[in-house]
Write a protein that holds these residues in place. Structure first.
Motif, PDB file in Angstrom:
ATOM      1  N   ASP A   1      49.390  57.778  61.698  1.00 49.96           N
ATOM      2  CA  ASP A   1      47.828  58.016  61.335  1.00 49.96           C
ATOM      3  C   ASP A   1      47.638  59.434  61.157  1.00 49.96           C
ATOM      4  O   ASP A   1      46.630  59.759  60.487  1.00 49.96           O
ATOM      5  CB  ASP A   1      47.104  57.883  62.697  1.00 49.96           C
ATOM      6  N   LEU A   2      48.524  60.508  61.463  1.00 47.26           N
ATOM      7  CA  LEU A   2      48.180  61.819  61.014  1.00 47.26           C
ATOM      8  C   LEU A   2      48.643  61.803  59.511  1.00 47.26           C
ATOM      9  O   LEU A   2      48.027  62.599  58.828  1.00 47.26           O
ATOM     10  CB  LEU A   2      48.936  62.680  61.772  1.00 47.26           C
ATOM     11  N   THR A   3      49.602  61.156  59.115  1.00 51.83           N
ATOM     12  CA  THR A   3      49.961  61.128  57.685  1.00 51.83           C
ATOM     13  C   THR A   3      48.751  60.563  56.849  1.00 51.83           C
ATOM     14  O   THR A   3      48.137  61.325  55.775  1.00 51.83           O
ATOM     15  CB  THR A   3      51.060  60.456  57.357  1.00 51.83           C
ATOM     16  N   ASP A   4      48.024  59.468  57.227  1.00 53.64           N
ATOM     17  CA  ASP A   4      46.871  58.780  56.286  1.00 53.64           C
ATOM     18  C   ASP A   4      45.819  60.092  56.643  1.00 53.64           C
ATOM     19  O   ASP A   4      45.114  60.389  55.460  1.00 53.64           O
ATOM     20  CB  ASP A   4      46.219  57.727  57.213  1.00 53.64           C
ATOM     21  N   ALA A   5      45.523  60.686  57.642  1.00 53.51           N
ATOM     22  CA  ALA A   5      44.567  61.682  57.706  1.00 53.51           C
ATOM     23  C   ALA A   5      44.783  62.936  56.798  1.00 53.51           C
ATOM     24  O   ALA A   5      43.780  63.441  56.381  1.00 53.51           O
ATOM     25  CB  ALA A   5      44.453  62.282  59.125  1.00 53.51           C
ATOM     26  N   LEU A   6      46.194  63.396  56.861  1.00 50.54           N
ATOM     27  CA  LEU A   6      46.279  64.477  55.998  1.00 50.54           C
ATOM     28  C   LEU A   6      46.202  64.154  54.520  1.00 50.54           C
ATOM     29  O   LEU A   6      45.497  64.820  53.741  1.00 50.54           O
ATOM     30  CB  LEU A   6      47.845  64.914  55.912  1.00 50.54           C
ATOM     31  N   PHE A   7      46.584  62.787  53.796  1.00 47.14           N
ATOM     32  CA  PHE A   7      46.343  62.549  52.552  1.00 47.14           C
ATOM     33  C   PHE A   7      44.711  62.443  52.249  1.00 47.14           C
ATOM     34  O   PHE A   7      44.177  62.834  51.162  1.00 47.14           O
ATOM     35  CB  PHE A   7      46.900  61.357  52.145  1.00 47.14           C
ATOM     36  N   ARG A   8      44.004  62.056  53.346  1.00 51.29           N
ATOM     37  CA  ARG A   8      42.486  62.032  53.126  1.00 51.29           C
ATOM     38  C   ARG A   8      41.682  63.624  52.937  1.00 51.29           C
ATOM     39  O   ARG A   8      41.257  63.625  52.279  1.00 51.29           O
ATOM     40  CB  ARG A   8      41.899  61.189  54.349  1.00 51.29           C
TER      41      ARG A   8
ATOM     42  N   LEU B   1      48.040  57.599  46.576  1.00 54.91           N
ATOM     43  CA  LEU B   1      47.378  58.608  46.127  1.00 54.91           C
ATOM     44  C   LEU B   1      47.695  58.930  44.301  1.00 54.91           C
ATOM     45  O   LEU B   1      46.705  58.774  43.552  1.00 54.91           O
ATOM     46  CB  LEU B   1      47.759  59.875  46.567  1.00 54.91           C
ATOM     47  N   GLU B   2      48.907  58.659  43.984  1.00 52.07           N
ATOM     48  CA  GLU B   2      49.396  58.716  42.389  1.00 52.07           C
ATOM     49  C   GLU B   2      48.536  57.664  41.578  1.00 52.07           C
ATOM     50  O   GLU B   2      48.187  57.825  40.708  1.00 52.07           O
ATOM     51  CB  GLU B   2      50.771  58.749  42.361  1.00 52.07           C
ATOM     52  N   ASN B   3      48.516  56.508  42.322  1.00 50.03           N
ATOM     53  CA  ASN B   3      47.946  55.314  41.596  1.00 50.03           C
ATOM     54  C   ASN B   3      46.542  55.422  41.659  1.00 50.03           C
ATOM     55  O   ASN B   3      45.882  54.342  41.141  1.00 50.03           O
ATOM     56  CB  ASN B   3      48.648  54.075  41.878  1.00 50.03           C
ATOM     57  N   LEU B   4      46.032  56.091  42.471  1.00 53.27           N
ATOM     58  CA  LEU B   4      44.388  56.059  42.485  1.00 53.27           C
ATOM     59  C   LEU B   4      43.615  56.381  41.289  1.00 53.27           C
ATOM     60  O   LEU B   4      43.876  57.154  40.594  1.00 53.27           O
ATOM     61  CB  LEU B   4      43.876  57.384  43.559  1.00 53.27           C
ATOM     62  N   GLN B   5      42.689  55.421  41.237  1.00 55.20           N
ATOM     63  CA  GLN B   5      41.797  55.647  39.704  1.00 55.20           C
ATOM     64  C   GLN B   5      40.483  55.370  40.205  1.00 55.20           C
ATOM     65  O   GLN B   5      39.912  54.283  40.383  1.00 55.20           O
ATOM     66  CB  GLN B   5      42.222  54.088  38.831  1.00 55.20           C
TER      67      GLN B   5
ATOM     68  N   MET C   1      39.561  62.031  39.708  1.00 60.24           N
ATOM     69  CA  MET C   1      40.777  62.815  40.005  1.00 60.24           C
ATOM     70  C   MET C   1      41.884  62.083  39.505  1.00 60.24           C
ATOM     71  O   MET C   1      42.066  60.986  39.383  1.00 60.24           O
ATOM     72  CB  MET C   1      40.917  63.007  41.485  1.00 60.24           C
ATOM     73  N   LYS C   2      42.949  62.870  39.094  1.00 59.74           N
ATOM     74  CA  LYS C   2      44.263  62.376  38.411  1.00 59.74           C
ATOM     75  C   LYS C   2      45.407  62.948  39.365  1.00 59.74           C
ATOM     76  O   LYS C   2      45.579  64.420  38.959  1.00 59.74           O
ATOM     77  CB  LYS C   2      44.316  62.443  37.063  1.00 59.74           C
ATOM     78  N   TYR C   3      46.328  62.395  39.949  1.00 64.76           N
ATOM     79  CA  TYR C   3      47.492  62.960  40.586  1.00 64.76           C
ATOM     80  C   TYR C   3      48.660  62.680  40.269  1.00 64.76           C
ATOM     81  O   TYR C   3      48.954  61.352  39.864  1.00 64.76           O
ATOM     82  CB  TYR C   3      47.417  62.610  42.195  1.00 64.76           C
ATOM     83  N   THR C   4      49.472  63.620  39.868  1.00 68.61           N
ATOM     84  CA  THR C   4      50.775  63.214  39.252  1.00 68.61           C
ATOM     85  C   THR C   4      51.689  63.656  40.417  1.00 68.61           C
ATOM     86  O   THR C   4      51.904  64.864  41.202  1.00 68.61           O
ATOM     87  CB  THR C   4      51.178  64.108  38.209  1.00 68.61           C
TER      88      THR C   4
END
Length: 381
Positions: free
Chosen positions: A296-303, A350-354, A358-361
């Motif tokens: 849950d904290l991992t999800d929250a951090l990426f958000r 996150l990397e595959n987010l379209q 934003m673009k994340y590599t």
């Protein structure tokens, strides 16, 4: 009371929800000093962590002496080689232990192995002692007098921390991935020089303190007034390390479970509007170390990473360091690392987010850089 406390520390009791960092179990050539009880009654310790190179050497561009724990490579500095104990030696010269450094016919360094005998005085500094916490019996300043004489200001980091905490208080301990990220910062210090940096889940603040030796401004963030007070104390204890670079560290609250910065002027460690504007206008580096242990904290951090990077004026690089902790689970009847697997899946998302904005590599960082701090760099890092 002191006698009772000392007996308790000699025979610690671990409950099922107790978490203990390996960093505190083996502390090279230094003692842990219990200095006080925090607001929730946990013992607070002061530990010394050795820098293999002083901040003056770092400022002048010299390379680190290296301690290699997982491989057989050495770090070169000009025409010199760094031996296992961390001292620079040239062909024909003597290292710190007085043993001649020899090259074989192919020019390879014949590494002098660590002595096996613990009684060998030459091996004293190389051995890792099991921690024996010391309860302070006299005034705080007097208690550290001997320790102060043993170390110079520029090659030791002083960190207040707790030991054996419940899971919700693990930020009050020091973790290995924080040392790994600190090593990378020192190795790539020109990359971070004069940057504005945000650390998520800064804990005791050790990585932010190292970043503060090269960066212009560091916002070290976490949650919990007691933890943030400890972090602020650690920043004050190590302010001398940042004097040469002129870096500044601001300790602030940042809750990943909330969508906004805390701006309540009555709340400790809240943000001013000017500080939020400064972060969004100038931040180019975000970092986090050993914060991926709860899904849950991992999800929250990426958000939180997405929300903040979405509002930054400039592009940003995020540095994430962690230790894979393998556990046998009855559910899988196998050794797994579920927290790491969830981290990797979320990172891939996150990397595959379209979203058209934003673009994340994502790129892995090779761990063949020099070691600047004394800790065990294991292969799970």
């Amino acid at each position: 009371v002191a006698d009772v406390a000392e007996k308790e520390m000699d025979n610690p009791t671990f409950r099922s929800d107790t978490v203990l960092s390996d960093v505190h179990l083996h502390c090279p050539s230094k003692r842990h000093l219990m200095v006080r009880l925090n607001a929730v009654g946990q013992p607070v310790f002061l530990s010394y962590f050795k820098l293999l190179w002083s901040t003056e050497d770092l400022a002048s561009g010299k390379h680190a002496r290296e301690i290699t724990t997982g491989g057989e490579h050495q770090c070169r500095s000009g025409d010199e080689l760094c031996d296992k104990g961390g001292s620079n030696v040239k062909k024909g010269e003597l290292n710190n232990e007085g043993v001649e450094a020899l090259l074989d016919d192919d020019g390879d360094l014949e590494v002098v192995r660590r002595p096996r005998s613990a009684s060998d005085l030459q091996a004293e500094d190389l051995l890792r002692d099991i921690v024996c916490p010391v309860i302070l019996m006299k005034g705080k300043e007097d208690a550290f007098e001997d320790e102060e004489q043993e170390c110079t200001c520029s090659d030791v980091i002083k960190i207040e921390h707790t030991m054996a905490t419940p899971l919700e208080d693990v930020g009050k301990q020091v973790w290995r991935a924080a040392f790994l990220l600190a090593d990378y910062i020192l190795f790539k210090r020109d990359t971070f020089r004069c940057c504005s940096v945000l650390e998520l889940g800064g804990g005791t603040g050790i990585t932010s303190i190292i970043m503060g030796t090269v960066a212009k401004r560091v916002y070290c963030t976490d949650v919990g007034e007691d933890l943030l007070a400890m972090c602020e104390q650690n920043v004050a204890l190590n302010k001398h390390l940042m004097e040469s670079g002129g870096g500044e560290i601001k300790v602030k609250e940042l809750d990943w479970l909330k969508d906004e910065f805390c701006t309540d002027p009555e709340a400790p460690y809240s943000w001013t509007e000017e500080e939020i504007a400064d972060l969004l206008d100038h931040c180019s580096v975000i970092m986090a170390a050993d914060v991926f242990y709860d899904d849950d904290l991992t999800d929250a951090l990426f958000r939180t990473v997405y929300r903040i990077t979405h509002n930054l004026r400039n592009s940003c690089t995020v540095y994430l360091a962690l230790e894979k902790r393998l556990n046998f689970t009855l559910r899988h009847m196998d050794v797994t690392c579920e927290a790491y697997s969830h981290f990797r899946n979320t990172l891939n998302d996150l990397e595959n987010l379209q979203d058209g904005k934003m673009k994340y590599t994502v790129e892995p960082v090779k761990l063949n850089f020099c070691q600047f701090l004394v800790y065990e760099r294991i292969e799970q890092l």
